[in-house]
Motif scaffolding. Structure first.
Motif, mmCIF file in Angstrom:
data_model
loop_
_atom_site.group_PDB
_atom_site.id
_atom_site.type_symbol
_atom_site.label_atom_id
_atom_site.label_comp_id
_atom_site.label_asym_id
_atom_site.label_seq_id
_atom_site.Cartn_x
_atom_site.Cartn_y
_atom_site.Cartn_z
ATOM 1 N N PHE A 66 -6.556 -3.346 -12.707
ATOM 2 C CA PHE A 66 -6.844 -2.280 -11.739
ATOM 3 C C PHE A 66 -5.921 -1.066 -11.938
ATOM 4 C CE2 PHE A 66 -7.627 -6.066 -8.684
ATOM 5 C CZ PHE A 66 -8.767 -6.433 -9.387
ATOM 6 N N ASN A 67 -4.579 -1.286 -11.987
ATOM 7 C CA ASN A 67 -3.617 -0.205 -12.207
ATOM 8 C C ASN A 67 -3.694 0.881 -11.141
ATOM 9 O OD1 ASN A 67 -2.805 -1.573 -14.473
ATOM 10 N ND2 ASN A 67 -3.690 -0.152 -15.950
ATOM 11 N N LEU A 68 -3.758 0.467 -9.882
ATOM 12 C CA LEU A 68 -3.718 1.414 -8.769
ATOM 13 C C LEU A 68 -2.281 1.553 -8.265
ATOM 14 C CD1 LEU A 68 -6.825 0.192 -6.733
ATOM 15 C CD2 LEU A 68 -6.745 1.872 -8.590
ATOM 16 N N LEU A 69 -1.959 2.730 -7.743
ATOM 17 C CA LEU A 69 -0.638 2.927 -7.150
ATOM 18 C C LEU A 69 -0.656 2.423 -5.714
ATOM 19 C CD1 LEU A 69 0.515 6.415 -8.475
ATOM 20 C CD2 LEU A 69 1.063 4.139 -9.322
ATOM 21 N N PRO A 70 0.225 1.484 -5.359
ATOM 22 C CA PRO A 70 0.135 0.827 -4.053
ATOM 23 C C PRO A 70 0.432 1.729 -2.873
ATOM 24 C CG PRO A 70 2.129 0.151 -5.216
ATOM 25 C CD PRO A 70 1.301 0.929 -6.196
ATOM 26 N N THR A 71 1.168 2.829 -3.078
ATOM 27 C CA THR A 71 1.524 3.707 -1.955
ATOM 28 C C THR A 71 0.466 4.761 -1.668
ATOM 29 O OG1 THR A 71 2.741 5.170 -3.460
ATOM 30 C CG2 THR A 71 3.987 3.393 -2.394
ATOM 31 N N LEU A 72 -0.556 4.852 -2.522
ATOM 32 C CA LEU A 72 -1.611 5.853 -2.342
ATOM 33 C C LEU A 72 -2.852 5.229 -1.729
ATOM 34 C CD1 LEU A 72 -1.434 7.872 -5.696
ATOM 35 C CD2 LEU A 72 -0.180 8.251 -3.563
ATOM 36 N N THR A 73 -3.596 6.016 -0.989
ATOM 37 C CA THR A 73 -4.872 5.560 -0.455
ATOM 38 C C THR A 73 -5.901 5.462 -1.580
ATOM 39 O OG1 THR A 73 -5.708 7.782 -0.025
ATOM 40 C CG2 THR A 73 -4.376 6.742 1.715
ATOM 41 N N ALA A 74 -7.048 4.882 -1.257
ATOM 42 C CA ALA A 74 -8.117 4.786 -2.249
ATOM 43 C C ALA A 74 -8.508 6.168 -2.760
ATOM 44 C CB ALA A 74 -9.325 4.075 -1.649
ATOM 45 N N LEU A 75 -8.682 7.124 -1.836
ATOM 46 C CA LEU A 75 -9.066 8.473 -2.252
ATOM 47 C C LEU A 75 -7.990 9.108 -3.121
ATOM 48 C CD1 LEU A 75 -11.001 10.832 -2.186
ATOM 49 C CD2 LEU A 75 -9.936 11.565 -0.028
ATOM 50 N N GLU A 76 -6.722 8.930 -2.761
ATOM 51 C CA GLU A 76 -5.636 9.508 -3.549
ATOM 52 C C GLU A 76 -5.565 8.879 -4.938
ATOM 53 O OE1 GLU A 76 -2.647 10.648 0.173
ATOM 54 O OE2 GLU A 76 -2.548 8.664 -0.772
#
Length: 261
Positions: free
Chosen positions: A109-119
């Protein structure tokens, strides 16, 4: 039946080709530790087509994707995105090309945990200092079914929802090509089917070009074309694949591999 290498792809990409490799080789180590991961692979990925790359474990499929996407350098041969030869780019230019013209979807996935889905979705464009096309972004968000999850952070989303965010992020900047490395590997069958459906729809409805590495014949069945690697060489391709046909071809590849592979 012994698999035969495919005829080489033309040395310069034809019109309508989003990415191409010509005589691409990748070698690791030297002497007794020398390993040929890719052996003169020539292939084109056509615009508006969903291609799956398959082959036995260790055949070089992820290496091919990483080289084609500019994530790894070739030992020899040519890699082009459109008409841009990657070997002519310096590090800054290569970074900008990956940011502006290539989308990536990975198993983790590689999503940033502190950002929202939109961010997370708009992050690559924010880093580039580009204003997102709001109508396009909203169309992508609607297609992947995230309209009511945009304010949620990754920890508040299921694995399938996180991968939907990753798909939306890859598509949001309208890249020339999207590469996926086992994008459904961490998902259950239902969530995986949803993500694969979104990728297929992005090709059919949005004209996106998608290249996906997978070991799963069911996943490959969503593609328009499957190309098969064995021992670092391109050995076959299949158009309009079905899971059963792909599975049969994979069984044949497994039985024809050399004892040392």
């Amino acid at each position: 039946m012994t698999a035969q290498p495919l005829a080489p792809f033309p040395p310069h990409p034809a019109p309508g080709v989003a990415a191409a490799t010509t005589e691409l080789s990748k070698v690791y180590g030297s002497g007794d530790t020398r390993v040929v991961a890719l052996d003169r692979v020539s292939i084109g990925f056509r615009e508006g087509e969903f291609t799956a790359i398959m082959g036995p474990s260790g055949c070089g499929k992820s290496t091919l994707m990483h080289c084609a996407a500019g994530l790894d350098s070739a030992s020899s041969g040519s890699v082009r995105i459109g008409t841009t030869e990657l070997s002519t780019l310096n590090d800054r230019q290569l970074t900008e090309l990956r940011r502006d013209r290539i989308g990536f979807i990975f198993q983790a996935f590689n999503l940033l945990p502190t950002l929202t889905a939109l961010e997370n979705i708009t992050l690559p464009m924010d880093i580039a200092g580009r204003r997102p096309d709001q109508a396009w972004v909203q169309r992508i968000i609607g297609m992947v079914g995230l309209t009511d999850r945009l304010s949620h952070r990754p920890a508040q989303l299921s694995g399938g929802q996180q991968q939907r965010v990753a798909v939306a992020r890859a598509l949001a900047s309208r890249p020339a090509i999207v590469f996926g490395d086992e994008p459904t590997g961490n998902l259950d069958s239902r969530a995986g089917a949803e993500v694969l459906g979104f990728l297929r729809d992005s090709v059919r409805e949005l004209g996106q070009t998608v290249v996906m590495v997978t070991h799963d014949p069911v996943a490959a069945g969503y593609a328009d074309r499957v190309v098969f690697l064995s021992d670092g060489s391109l050995v076959d391709e299949m158009v309009r694949p079905t899971p059963d046909r792909v599975l049969d071809r994979m069984k044949d590849l497994d039985t024809t591999r050399s004892p040392l592979s």
